[in-house]
Design a protein around this motif. Structure first.
Motif, mmCIF file in Angstrom:
data_model
loop_
_atom_site.group_PDB
_atom_site.id
_atom_site.type_symbol
_atom_site.label_atom_id
_atom_site.label_comp_id
_atom_site.label_asym_id
_atom_site.label_seq_id
_atom_site.Cartn_x
_atom_site.Cartn_y
_atom_site.Cartn_z
ATOM 1 N N ALA A 7 5.184 3.625 -3.530
ATOM 2 C CA ALA A 7 4.053 3.449 -2.615
ATOM 3 C C ALA A 7 3.216 2.226 -2.979
ATOM 4 O O ALA A 7 2.693 1.542 -2.092
ATOM 5 C CB ALA A 7 3.177 4.705 -2.625
ATOM 6 N N SER A 8 3.086 1.942 -4.271
ATOM 7 C CA SER A 8 2.263 0.800 -4.700
ATOM 8 C C SER A 8 2.914 -0.529 -4.334
ATOM 9 O O SER A 8 2.224 -1.533 -4.155
ATOM 10 C CB SER A 8 2.007 0.869 -6.209
ATOM 11 O OG SER A 8 3.225 0.761 -6.928
ATOM 12 N N ILE A 9 4.229 -0.541 -4.234
ATOM 13 C CA ILE A 9 4.934 -1.772 -3.847
ATOM 14 C C ILE A 9 4.611 -2.128 -2.401
ATOM 15 O O ILE A 9 4.325 -3.274 -2.075
ATOM 16 C CB ILE A 9 6.461 -1.599 -4.043
ATOM 17 C CG1 ILE A 9 6.777 -1.455 -5.537
ATOM 18 C CG2 ILE A 9 7.216 -2.789 -3.446
ATOM 19 C CD1 ILE A 9 8.212 -1.086 -5.833
ATOM 20 N N ASP A 10 4.643 -1.129 -1.530
ATOM 21 C CA ASP A 10 4.295 -1.347 -0.125
ATOM 22 C C ASP A 10 3.872 -0.012 0.482
ATOM 23 O O ASP A 10 4.722 0.768 0.910
ATOM 24 C CB ASP A 10 5.485 -1.927 0.649
ATOM 25 C CG ASP A 10 5.075 -2.446 2.037
ATOM 26 O OD1 ASP A 10 4.139 -1.871 2.634
ATOM 27 O OD2 ASP A 10 5.677 -3.424 2.499
ATOM 28 N N PHE A 11 2.558 0.240 0.497
ATOM 29 C CA PHE A 11 2.066 1.536 0.970
ATOM 30 C C PHE A 11 2.400 1.750 2.441
ATOM 31 O O PHE A 11 2.742 2.868 2.847
ATOM 32 C CB PHE A 11 0.548 1.648 0.769
ATOM 33 C CG PHE A 11 -0.009 2.975 1.237
ATOM 34 C CD1 PHE A 11 0.120 4.104 0.457
ATOM 35 C CD2 PHE A 11 -0.637 3.087 2.477
ATOM 36 C CE1 PHE A 11 -0.357 5.335 0.891
ATOM 37 C CE2 PHE A 11 -1.126 4.313 2.923
ATOM 38 C CZ PHE A 11 -0.989 5.435 2.122
ATOM 39 N N TYR A 12 2.324 0.702 3.237
ATOM 40 C CA TYR A 12 2.576 0.847 4.679
ATOM 41 C C TYR A 12 4.015 1.311 4.929
ATOM 42 O O TYR A 12 4.243 2.239 5.706
ATOM 43 C CB TYR A 12 2.317 -0.470 5.409
ATOM 44 C CG TYR A 12 2.595 -0.383 6.900
ATOM 45 C CD1 TYR A 12 1.705 0.264 7.748
ATOM 46 C CD2 TYR A 12 3.771 -0.921 7.443
ATOM 47 C CE1 TYR A 12 1.965 0.366 9.117
ATOM 48 C CE2 TYR A 12 4.039 -0.823 8.801
ATOM 49 C CZ TYR A 12 3.127 -0.180 9.633
ATOM 50 O OH TYR A 12 3.394 -0.073 10.978
ATOM 51 N N ASP A 13 4.978 0.667 4.257
ATOM 52 C CA ASP A 13 6.378 1.057 4.433
ATOM 53 C C ASP A 13 6.604 2.484 3.929
ATOM 54 O O ASP A 13 7.367 3.245 4.528
ATOM 55 C CB ASP A 13 7.307 0.089 3.690
ATOM 56 C CG ASP A 13 7.500 -1.217 4.457
ATOM 57 O OD1 ASP A 13 7.109 -1.265 5.640
ATOM 58 O OD2 ASP A 13 8.027 -2.180 3.876
ATOM 59 N N ALA A 14 5.937 2.835 2.813
ATOM 60 C CA ALA A 14 6.062 4.193 2.272
ATOM 61 C C ALA A 14 5.492 5.202 3.262
ATOM 62 O O ALA A 14 6.037 6.297 3.440
ATOM 63 C CB ALA A 14 5.329 4.293 0.934
ATOM 64 N N PHE A 15 4.412 4.812 3.925
ATOM 65 C CA PHE A 15 3.762 5.661 4.933
ATOM 66 C C PHE A 15 4.722 5.903 6.108
ATOM 67 O O PHE A 15 4.845 7.024 6.609
ATOM 68 C CB PHE A 15 2.486 4.960 5.417
ATOM 69 C CG PHE A 15 1.647 5.773 6.360
ATOM 70 C CD1 PHE A 15 0.837 6.792 5.889
ATOM 71 C CD2 PHE A 15 1.649 5.514 7.726
ATOM 72 C CE1 PHE A 15 0.048 7.538 6.760
ATOM 73 C CE2 PHE A 15 0.863 6.250 8.600
ATOM 74 C CZ PHE A 15 0.061 7.261 8.114
ATOM 75 N N ILE A 16 5.420 4.850 6.517
ATOM 76 C CA ILE A 16 6.388 4.952 7.621
ATOM 77 C C ILE A 16 7.550 5.865 7.232
ATOM 78 O O ILE A 16 7.953 6.745 8.000
ATOM 79 C CB ILE A 16 6.935 3.553 7.998
ATOM 80 C CG1 ILE A 16 5.800 2.634 8.497
ATOM 81 C CG2 ILE A 16 8.025 3.685 9.059
ATOM 82 C CD1 ILE A 16 5.112 3.104 9.745
ATOM 83 N N VAL A 17 8.070 5.657 6.029
ATOM 84 C CA VAL A 17 9.200 6.464 5.550
ATOM 85 C C VAL A 17 8.793 7.935 5.466
ATOM 86 O O VAL A 17 9.574 8.826 5.841
ATOM 87 C CB VAL A 17 9.686 5.965 4.170
ATOM 88 C CG1 VAL A 17 10.688 6.953 3.560
ATOM 89 C CG2 VAL A 17 10.309 4.583 4.294
ATOM 90 N N PHE A 18 7.576 8.189 4.999
ATOM 91 C CA PHE A 18 7.074 9.568 4.903
ATOM 92 C C PHE A 18 7.114 10.253 6.264
ATOM 93 O O PHE A 18 7.599 11.385 6.391
ATOM 94 C CB PHE A 18 5.636 9.559 4.363
ATOM 95 C CG PHE A 18 4.950 10.887 4.463
ATOM 96 C CD1 PHE A 18 5.115 11.851 3.482
ATOM 97 C CD2 PHE A 18 4.116 11.176 5.547
ATOM 98 C CE1 PHE A 18 4.480 13.096 3.575
ATOM 99 C CE2 PHE A 18 3.483 12.410 5.653
ATOM 100 C CZ PHE A 18 3.662 13.368 4.664
ATOM 101 N N HIS A 19 6.612 9.569 7.284
ATOM 102 C CA HIS A 19 6.567 10.166 8.615
ATOM 103 C C HIS A 19 7.964 10.340 9.219
ATOM 104 O O HIS A 19 8.227 11.335 9.903
ATOM 105 C CB HIS A 19 5.687 9.317 9.544
ATOM 106 C CG HIS A 19 4.220 9.556 9.341
ATOM 107 N ND1 HIS A 19 3.521 8.997 8.311
ATOM 108 C CD2 HIS A 19 3.335 10.328 10.046
ATOM 109 C CE1 HIS A 19 2.260 9.398 8.378
ATOM 110 N NE2 HIS A 19 2.128 10.204 9.407
ATOM 111 N N LYS A 20 8.840 9.392 8.964
ATOM 112 C CA LYS A 20 10.199 9.521 9.486
ATOM 113 C C LYS A 20 10.951 10.661 8.792
ATOM 114 O O LYS A 20 11.814 11.301 9.387
ATOM 115 C CB LYS A 20 10.954 8.198 9.310
ATOM 116 C CG LYS A 20 10.485 7.110 10.273
ATOM 117 C CD LYS A 20 11.339 5.862 10.171
ATOM 118 C CE LYS A 20 10.911 4.837 11.219
ATOM 119 N NZ LYS A 20 11.731 3.600 11.157
#
Length: 220
Positions: free
Chosen positions: A146-159
């Motif tokens: 998540a610290s590397i890219d929170f936005y991408d982690a956020f997207i992956v979480f929802h998917k």
């Protein structure tokens, strides 16, 4: 049988640690109220504190109390409402995991104290040690990602948790509730959850180490 029940206890301790940490920010509404000021949501959205608080409270009442979906003065779409309806399952699943794991651990510990069963201490460590180690490694992995890219982690979480759906991709013009839920709020929630998990599990690891050291001294 003690090996098997101990493994079950370790799994339940892991579930308890994670679910208990998650339940705090999603049940403790003052946490969000504080975030209204922390992220200056009034200024960034143009809504008053009362409008923001009302919208959030009505959304949470829908999830936890089964009340009709409302967001105060803020507009919402049917698709937006459906996303929060999807969240009900995840929120209640976490609460159930918390209650079941806590109940199991209490019963298990009581049976151990009554000497009906006993813990199997793998390599001399108390089961808390292993539940702590496993959970900390899991959380640290998530934190690094998540610290590397929170936005991408956020997207992956929802998917991952809302497979095949895209109703979580809100249009702020039709679902104004998204304006009062900034990315920073979710990042702070993640930080809060991570901190509580580490608090639980560093304590568990410490207890497990102390337990082994004390047992070694007794044996000597």
């Amino acid at each position: 049988i003690n090996k098997f029940t101990t493994i079950i206890f370790i799994i339940m301790a892991i579930i308890f640690s994670i679910s208990a940490s998650i339940i705090i920010p999603i049940l403790f509404r003052p946490f969000y109220y504080a975030c209204i000021k922390i992220f200056d949501i009034e200024k960034t959205t143009g809504y008053s504190y009362h409008q923001i608080k009302t919208a959030f409270d009505e959304m949470m009442d829908f999830i936890w109390a089964g009340k009709p979906f409302r967001t105060g003065d803020l507009a919402f779409s049917y698709e937006g409402m459906c996303h929060f309806r999807d969240c009900i399952f995840l929120f209640w699943l976490d609460l159930i995991c918390f209650m079941v794991s806590l109940l199991y651990m209490c019963i298990h510990i009581k049976l151990v104290r009554k000497k009906i069963i006993s813990f199997y201490n793998f390599f001399g460590f108390h089961p808390y040690f292993y539940s702590g180690i496993i959970t900390v490694l899991f959380v640290l992995t998530i934190v690094i990602i998540a610290s590397i890219d929170f936005y991408d982690a956020f997207i992956v979480f929802h998917k991952l948790f809302f497979p095949g759906k895209d109703n979580w991709e809100f249009d702020p013009n039709t679902d104004e509730i998204v304006k009062i839920l900034p990315e920073g709020f979710f990042a702070l929630c993640a930080g809060w959850i991570g901190a509580h998990i580490l608090l639980f599990d560093v304590s568990a690891i410490t207890y497990g180490i102390i337990y082994k050291v004390k047992n070694k001294k007794i044996i000597k």
